[in-house]
Design an enzyme around this catalytic site. Structure first.
Site, PDB file in Angstrom:
ATOM      1  CG  HIS A 264      66.157 -23.299 -64.295  1.00 32.02           C
ATOM      2  ND1 HIS A 264      66.798 -23.241 -63.086  1.00 32.02           N
ATOM      3  CD2 HIS A 264      65.112 -22.445 -64.197  1.00 32.02           C
ATOM      4  CE1 HIS A 264      66.163 -22.397 -62.288  1.00 32.02           C
ATOM      5  NE2 HIS A 264      65.142 -21.896 -62.944  1.00 32.02           N
ATOM      6  CD  GLU A 265      62.892 -21.232 -67.289  1.00 30.49           C
ATOM      7  OE1 GLU A 265      61.825 -21.407 -66.682  1.00 30.49           O
ATOM      8  OE2 GLU A 265      63.736 -20.370 -66.954  1.00 30.49           O
ATOM      9  CG  HIS A 268      60.360 -23.505 -63.070  1.00 25.16           C
ATOM     10  ND1 HIS A 268      60.153 -23.370 -61.726  1.00 25.16           N
ATOM     11  CD2 HIS A 268      61.467 -22.752 -63.356  1.00 25.16           C
ATOM     12  CE1 HIS A 268      61.092 -22.575 -61.198  1.00 25.16           C
ATOM     13  NE2 HIS A 268      61.912 -22.198 -62.174  1.00 25.16           N
ATOM     14  CD  GLU A 294      64.510 -21.024 -58.940  1.00 22.00           C
ATOM     15  OE1 GLU A 294      65.567 -20.875 -59.580  1.00 22.00           O
ATOM     16  OE2 GLU A 294      63.396 -20.721 -59.414  1.00 22.00           O
TER      17      GLU A 294
END
Lengths: 500, 500
Positions: A264-265, A268, A294
């Site tokens: 997830h990170e 980003h 997101e």
């Protein structure tokens, strides 16, 4: 002043602001990763000083005059035209709020945050309620100062999602409800075993870390321009497109959080790394909006990281790292484990399917508060009723209910829907990438992600803040945000997983 | 303006400057510890921006006017009086140099540093020489702008050692030569085995780290207000007295560097941690001078860490960490190993006895360059002749000779003698502490350092920059800097070690 001189002065001033913001972000990253506990007070002073210097420049008459001089001088399709437009938007955002309101908001959130921590520990809504009441009042003042025609929510969401309205968000949730509630109901009726069992046990942290780092390296995260550290609350930050920091948190008894958290990170992070180098030290060097940002983290976490093709490649390496725990678990069982649908009290632990109900309920609560139809002391009862209605479970206390999120105490209203915007757009972008390059799923089966990463880079990452979110979605996918692909994706995936 | 208002304005302005310096120090620490390689260019821009904002404030007419208003208004013995005095000194230091000279010096050192790295790799003095010529010229300009009556060196050393002169440094070296050259000669005639052998082998880095951290915890380094990281070139920095960062470097085949390096940096660190909390965010919150600072690191590294009482407590724990390597080495052999006197080409690896000859030779070279009696191209020959004269060895190339230090390319002239000032003062301070509390050596034998740490805190640390260095030495030891205790210490210690 000649407009070329004005443009040069503008760029120099914006670069100074960007440098100071980066310095403050380093101070914040350090605070959350390595700073010794004793450093907290002087660090707060340091960040307050740098923030003050940023604010002075970001709202200065000098900046306003340069923007006035440049308005309408440049083609909005060019980089410089976009720079002036975005700088104008930031300037108006920063100057629209009165200094008095900013100060009161800062003080109120500082107080509210400390009380929220305490209220959460003791599950005592009455402690937090007066602070939330103040913050709601301040949010309404903010909306008035920003200005709106229809609803105060429009003014507030415009901060994070320029060009988006309450009406669009409501439409999105309506479509999602119609499209996914029957699916959830059907799944809930199955009442099967706890499918997540293989993810629980003893999982060495160093091996978890090794796996995550290898995965995101293959995704395309550039370790020469980024790193990963540990933090209590995982986040991604960056000080330029060439210095992107991920943080994660490990649970030695549960495999999922760090693994999917890292992906997830990294989503980003790859976005920030992909912004065009020519935007260095300018306000264009950042993600387009919270929802678009997101969408990038959710795309890599869910569309890739929770997909079957991904695990056809990566499951054997994971089994090799954890032979005792996983050797008797076959791929399908593991795939079912990481995609188990279970109503959860905690949003950040929710599965793909139920996640949006969490943000919907918060959206509805916020509307009531902003409109004055819901009183602060009524929030927990309404919250619990909605959790029961949407998820079929009941919070045993407010710590696991209305007190769970940090956003309200931090003054973040009109923020939760951006998470669901991200979920919707993740599928829309992924589908567009696969439509352009149908080999992407097969590449994923080989542990290759170059084509997907390249498409995202070309269509999203490189543009930074050059285009408005709606414009970017249109350019990348040929249409506005659309919930249909997302609903279709959920129906296909979970229909198969639950044999519906 | 009422002087109380002026004082408040002064403190606010100085606090802003201090916060910005701390921010820049965090950026620098991060660059040297965790920053990914790709971040270098934007980090340089960020630091340049923050430096510019610091310089603007530190040389502002506003600051000058406040200082003018406050001059002579406050008792110089009070904190506020000291604050005004130190702020005045910093202001004059920062404003005496013309902006033009600062800029030329900055450019010249940036260029020289890159060339020095290259020249050092290829041992090619001729590459570096033209850059050093420029820097020497700039140093002479600096000395002129700072102003002096007797010698340009006086102006330059005053930056790091306020109140010290070339004449005092020459006197110090004269006394050290007379006092220690016969001792060195006698040791060199012994021609015994390599005593350092027990320190070489395989030493696990994690265990080295564990030992170092435990040692400095006992010294009194506060881990709640500090931490230790790894860096290529070890250093200590701080962002307040409550956030002190040590760095170290490990050699897995050599026990000495990290062990004594950790104690050395902790000496700097405990000094910064000990500054009175009431000096937070003021220019008084720092060490008194470079020489005083170095005295604190050398005190813990040498007077404690290389002493026999220390190892009477710590040798058994060290043997337990490295049983294979050290079980057959007795305490006396180990003690001889860590105090072996061997002429070395490299200053930073020199023993206590020969160390000062390294700084002396650099001091003499600098005087020649500043006076114009030594040409830049003659430096290597003079260097080698002096190494042969003082140490009895000959550098095989300039990489191990005149090119070894970073200081000249960085524009640091009149800096090397402060290391020797530190060595001299370390003994003077230690002796004063033991005179006040004769139980200190016995406490060291028990692994207790509270009395020593308390004396340093009381007499040195807490005062920060409140007193000038000469004043601080007088207050703490009852007399000015004196080489006699240092020479006596060396004679006693090495006389016993070499049975002279």
């Amino acid at each position: 002043m000649a407009y070329t001189d004005a443009l040069q002065s503008l760029k120099a001033l914006l670069a100074t602001i960007r440098d100071l913001k980066a310095a403050n972000d380093v101070l914040s990253w350090d605070q959350q990763t390595y700073m010794p506990a004793g450093g907290i007070n002087t660090r707060a002073e340091q960040m307050a000083t740098v923030s003050r210097l940023i604010h002075e420049r970001a709202t200065s008459a000098e900046l306003g005059a340069l923007l006035d001089r440049l308005d309408g001088q440049l083609d909005s399709e060019t980089d410089d035209g976009a720079l002036v437009r975005i700088a104008r938007r930031d300037f108006e955002h920063d100057t629209k709020l009165s200094a008095d309101l900013v100060e009161r908001l800062s003080r109120a959130t500082a107080l509210a945050d400390a009380v929220w921590v305490q209220a959460r520990l003791t599950s005592d809504w009455s402690l937090f309620a007066p602070h939330l009441r103040t913050i709601v009042e301040l949010q309404r003042e903010m909306a008035e100062q920003y200005g709106y025609t229809t609803h105060p929510f429009d003014a507030l969401i415009n901060v994070d999602e320029p060009g988006t309205t309450k009406a669009q968000i409501e439409q999105m949730y309506r479509e999602l409800k119609v499209g996914t509630l029957p699916l959830m109901k059907a799944i809930r009726q199955q009442q099967d075993d706890d499918r997540t069992r293989p993810l629980h046990g003893q999982f060495d942290e160093a091996r978890q870390e090794q796996f995550g780092m290898e995965v995101i390296k293959r995704f395309g995260f550039d370790w020469n321009r980024g790193r990963q550290d540990r933090a209590v609350h995982p986040f991604c930050t960056n000080f330029s497109m060439n210095d992107v920091r991920l943080t994660t948190r490990f649970d030695p008894t549960w495999l999922a959080p760090a693994m999917f958290g890292t992906m997830h990170e990294a989503g980003h992070g790859m976005y920030e790394q992909g912004v065009a180098q020519r935007f260095t030290r300018s306000p264009l060097a950042a993600g387009c909006s919270m929802g678009i940002h997101e969408s990038q983290s959710r795309l890599w976490e869910n569309l890739v990281g929770r997909s079957r093709p991904f695990w056809e490649f990566f499951y054997a390496p994971l089994q090799n790292l954890f032979p005792e725990q996983l050797q008797s678990v076959d791929l399908d069982t593991f795939y079912r484990a990481i995609n188990s649908v279970q109503p959860s009290l905690i949003r950040v632990e929710a599965d793909e399917l139920t996640y949006n109900l969490h943000t919907l309920l918060r959206f509805e609560v916020e509307l009531g508060l902003l409109e004055g139809t819901l009183k602060v002391e009524e929030v927990p009862a309404l919250w619990n009723a909605k959790v029961a209605e949407y998820l079929g479970i009941t919070p045993p206390n407010d710590t696991l209910g209305a007190l769970q999120d940090v956003h309200w105490s931090a003054g973040l209203f009109a923020y939760f829907p951006t998470y669901t915007v991200g979920n919707v757009l993740a599928v829309q972008f992924f589908d567009a990438a696969v439509a352009a390059s149908p080999a992407i799923p097969d590449e994923m089966r080989q542990g290759e992600f170059g084509t997907l990463h390249g498409w995202l880079n070309e269509n999203i990452y490189q543009h930074g803040r050059k285009y408005d979110p709606n414009d970017l979605v249109q350019r990348a996918t040929g249409r506005p945000m659309d919930t249909a692909p997302y609903i279709s994706y959920l129906k296909t995936k979970y229909g198969a997983l639950y044999k519906l």
